[in-house]
Design a protein around this motif. Sequence first.
Motif, PDB file in Angstrom:
ATOM      1  N   GLU A 216     123.882 -72.257  25.401  1.00  0.00           N
ATOM      2  CA  GLU A 216     124.277 -72.133  26.811  1.00  0.00           C
ATOM      3  C   GLU A 216     125.195 -73.058  27.367  1.00  0.00           C
ATOM      4  O   GLU A 216     125.142 -74.429  27.171  1.00  0.00           O
ATOM      5  CB  GLU A 216     122.836 -72.265  27.536  1.00  0.00           C
ATOM      6  CG  GLU A 216     121.915 -71.039  27.250  1.00  0.00           C
ATOM      7  CD  GLU A 216     120.561 -71.075  28.211  1.00  0.00           C
ATOM      8  OE1 GLU A 216     120.834 -71.794  29.313  1.00  0.00           O
ATOM      9  OE2 GLU A 216     119.737 -70.564  27.740  1.00  0.00           O
ATOM     10  N   TRP A 217     126.139 -72.531  28.359  1.00  0.00           N
ATOM     11  CA  TRP A 217     127.143 -73.572  29.111  1.00  0.00           C
ATOM     12  C   TRP A 217     127.604 -72.732  30.262  1.00  0.00           C
ATOM     13  O   TRP A 217     127.567 -71.219  30.213  1.00  0.00           O
ATOM     14  CB  TRP A 217     127.993 -74.214  28.463  1.00  0.00           C
ATOM     15  CG  TRP A 217     129.159 -73.300  28.369  1.00  0.00           C
ATOM     16  CD1 TRP A 217     129.601 -72.133  27.376  1.00  0.00           C
ATOM     17  CD2 TRP A 217     130.660 -73.479  28.881  1.00  0.00           C
ATOM     18  NE1 TRP A 217     130.856 -71.656  27.598  1.00  0.00           N
ATOM     19  CE2 TRP A 217     131.438 -72.422  28.676  1.00  0.00           C
ATOM     20  CE3 TRP A 217     130.916 -74.320  30.135  1.00  0.00           C
ATOM     21  CZ2 TRP A 217     132.626 -72.317  29.219  1.00  0.00           C
ATOM     22  CZ3 TRP A 217     132.087 -74.112  30.623  1.00  0.00           C
ATOM     23  CH2 TRP A 217     133.048 -73.185  29.934  1.00  0.00           C
ATOM     24  N   ASN A 218     128.116 -73.469  31.569  1.00  0.00           N
ATOM     25  CA  ASN A 218     128.420 -72.736  32.391  1.00  0.00           C
ATOM     26  C   ASN A 218     129.269 -73.605  33.359  1.00  0.00           C
ATOM     27  O   ASN A 218     128.941 -75.011  32.952  1.00  0.00           O
ATOM     28  CB  ASN A 218     127.628 -71.772  33.240  1.00  0.00           C
ATOM     29  CG  ASN A 218     128.427 -70.666  33.889  1.00  0.00           C
ATOM     30  OD1 ASN A 218     129.461 -70.781  34.486  1.00  0.00           O
ATOM     31  ND2 ASN A 218     127.938 -69.606  33.908  1.00  0.00           N
ATOM     32  N   VAL A 219     129.964 -73.388  34.346  1.00  0.00           N
ATOM     33  CA  VAL A 219     130.835 -74.367  34.964  1.00  0.00           C
ATOM     34  C   VAL A 219     129.958 -74.655  36.181  1.00  0.00           C
ATOM     35  O   VAL A 219     128.727 -74.146  36.100  1.00  0.00           O
ATOM     36  CB  VAL A 219     131.931 -73.695  35.625  1.00  0.00           C
ATOM     37  CG1 VAL A 219     133.116 -73.315  34.716  1.00  0.00           C
ATOM     38  CG2 VAL A 219     131.658 -72.660  36.433  1.00  0.00           C
ATOM     39  N   PRO A 220     130.173 -75.561  36.969  1.00  0.00           N
ATOM     40  CA  PRO A 220     129.289 -75.888  38.058  1.00  0.00           C
ATOM     41  C   PRO A 220     129.026 -74.850  38.906  1.00  0.00           C
ATOM     42  O   PRO A 220     129.898 -74.028  39.132  1.00  0.00           O
ATOM     43  CB  PRO A 220     129.982 -76.965  38.564  1.00  0.00           C
ATOM     44  CG  PRO A 220     130.852 -77.804  37.879  1.00  0.00           C
ATOM     45  CD  PRO A 220     131.290 -76.631  36.977  1.00  0.00           C
ATOM     46  N   GLY A 221     127.704 -74.696  39.446  1.00  0.00           N
ATOM     47  CA  GLY A 221     127.320 -73.728  40.274  1.00  0.00           C
ATOM     48  C   GLY A 221     127.199 -73.868  41.743  1.00  0.00           C
ATOM     49  O   GLY A 221     126.976 -73.045  42.675  1.00  0.00           O
ATOM     50  N   MET A 222     127.519 -75.050  42.325  1.00  0.00           N
ATOM     51  CA  MET A 222     127.541 -75.283  43.743  1.00  0.00           C
ATOM     52  C   MET A 222     128.618 -74.465  44.612  1.00  0.00           C
ATOM     53  O   MET A 222     129.767 -74.135  43.995  1.00  0.00           O
ATOM     54  CB  MET A 222     127.936 -76.796  44.107  1.00  0.00           C
ATOM     55  CG  MET A 222     129.254 -77.487  43.734  1.00  0.00           C
ATOM     56  SD  MET A 222     129.533 -77.554  42.157  1.00  0.00           S
ATOM     57  CE  MET A 222     130.958 -78.917  42.158  1.00  0.00           C
ATOM     58  N   MET A 223     128.623 -74.003  45.762  1.00  0.00           N
ATOM     59  CA  MET A 223     129.567 -73.342  46.624  1.00  0.00           C
ATOM     60  C   MET A 223     129.895 -71.945  45.915  1.00  0.00           C
ATOM     61  O   MET A 223     131.158 -71.586  45.967  1.00  0.00           O
ATOM     62  CB  MET A 223     130.796 -74.369  46.904  1.00  0.00           C
ATOM     63  CG  MET A 223     130.531 -75.928  47.613  1.00  0.00           C
ATOM     64  SD  MET A 223     131.727 -76.611  47.688  1.00  0.00           S
ATOM     65  CE  MET A 223     132.965 -75.567  48.883  1.00  0.00           C
ATOM     66  N   GLU A 224     128.933 -71.456  45.032  1.00  0.00           N
ATOM     67  CA  GLU A 224     129.077 -70.119  44.481  1.00  0.00           C
ATOM     68  C   GLU A 224     130.316 -70.176  43.654  1.00  0.00           C
ATOM     69  O   GLU A 224     131.252 -69.116  43.552  1.00  0.00           O
ATOM     70  CB  GLU A 224     129.338 -69.183  45.524  1.00  0.00           C
ATOM     71  CG  GLU A 224     127.866 -68.960  46.399  1.00  0.00           C
ATOM     72  CD  GLU A 224     127.892 -67.619  47.362  1.00  0.00           C
ATOM     73  OE1 GLU A 224     128.904 -66.992  47.532  1.00  0.00           O
ATOM     74  OE2 GLU A 224     126.753 -67.346  47.772  1.00  0.00           O
TER      75      GLU A 224
END
Length: 543
Positions: free
Chosen positions: A289-297
């Motif tokens: 599992e990984w993803n980019v930052p989720g802030m500000m959609e």
Amino acid sequence: MCTAWPCFSQSQPPAEEVVTIDAHATTTPFPHFWEQMFGSGRAILTLREAYREDLRAVKKVADFRYVRFHAILHDEVGVYNEDEHGNPVYNFAYVDSIYDGLLKNDVRPVVEISFMPKKLAFNPDALHPFWYKQNVSPPKSMERWDDLIQHFAQHLVERYGIDEVSQWYFEVWNEPNIDFWNGIPRQESYFELYDHTAGTLKSVSPRLRVGGPATAAAQWVPEFLQHTADNHIPVDFVSTHGYADDTVHNMFGTHEDIPMDDRVGRAIAKVRGEIDHSPTPHLPLFWTEWNVPGMMEARDTIYVGPALANTVRESAGNVDMLSFWTFSDVFEEGGPTSTPFRGDFGLRAFDGINKPSYYAYGLLHQLGDQRLANTSHNLIVTRTSNGDLAIAAWNLVDPGHQGLSREPEPPSVRRPAKREGRDAASRPGPRKRPAAVGSHGQTQKPYTRPGRTAKPRDRTPRPGADRASQWNSPPQPYSECPGPDSNRRLATLNRPNPDRIASPLHRASEKEIPTTERQRKFVHQKAEQINEAPHGGIALLYC
């Protein structure tokens, strides 16, 4: 030489970064580790046609071989029950439908063995706060757990054959170091669960591949490998998770100042080092599992493309599969989705709308399988099977930041005269990110080939059109790169396109979905916001 691009720093006057690419530089194998596995919610969702449509759409643009999801043992799948005498009753009907659907679409499972059936749970009320309320308790009986795993694995082998199932991976549980596991003490009780599960799987067939610890924030790997070595427990791969917005303290145990854009790459290098220094140093590493930052959609925006490319650049050589969570917004951890563009994880939004991240994967898929050495932090230089160079270049602008507006000229691509030795890269001043063609957050006029006139498109949503065909752009994977070498091609899939409302969105469905005027206006508004957000851009050059 592959162009000199102006680079605008937010705190410094405009400067230039000249990146020189040596076409004869040393090459190393460059397997496409970032596009072979994707995550996707929970098991029961795979039975939905929207999920399967998204899977097929992503498989068209990525080398999608494995999918991982939670909760194959959740009560909604119906695997485990007990009769009136308390004897186990097994039912694999939904399991068969789930895995049949994957294999029909040429995707194999990474079987995350989770969560606990309530009638097998030590604490039937140990429910996670996710909407689907999975049980995170240890089993009430390890003997009963072993029996469940034995029947489950034996059924898979009997249905699909050992030659097929031996190509799957079995991962024991999900993130046992946080609230997805409430065994006490956490680590010791998880190791006991792993030991029983791995041993039972290998008793069905030594060809079945099992691993863990599937932890959050890159934790427990040294302890896990020491435990398995000391107790002669089988382990075929190491798996763990880490997101760009995990805290530095949780992921590294320090208080360093590590930018979010660099955290996943750094964490992967850390875990690879831990494996190398363990009693089993040659195990493959799956970052499940990984993803980019989720802030500000930000996960709905064009920021994902440069952030993905940067993570690929930093992780190459240290990880065997890097699984983006998730490929689809058919996803219900917080409850059913009713509208697209909520900042969810996937490459495809609700109703089959492709996000910019979908195009980023399609673009990076076109890189070659040999990587050329280059010192730039903003390029990946590869060689394709036919000998061409395929170069990914990006401009990474974090959410909440913005570059200066400009109107760049279309770049030219030149091949340097052959010379002995390696060309030196001229990089004056401090590190800066080159502004790749079509960088988001910058004013750009539509470029047309000589003799053609750019015609504005009607930007009004069509009444009655389904969302996917309305907002997904027609496939235009390349535009010709102007300049002295007219046979050069430039792919700008992950960029804002002034001729399209929700660029870069791609036609993927012709089905008719009833859509209200309010919903059309909402999608139009969100698409415009994505198109205007200053989150950098990515381009692909063929030389």
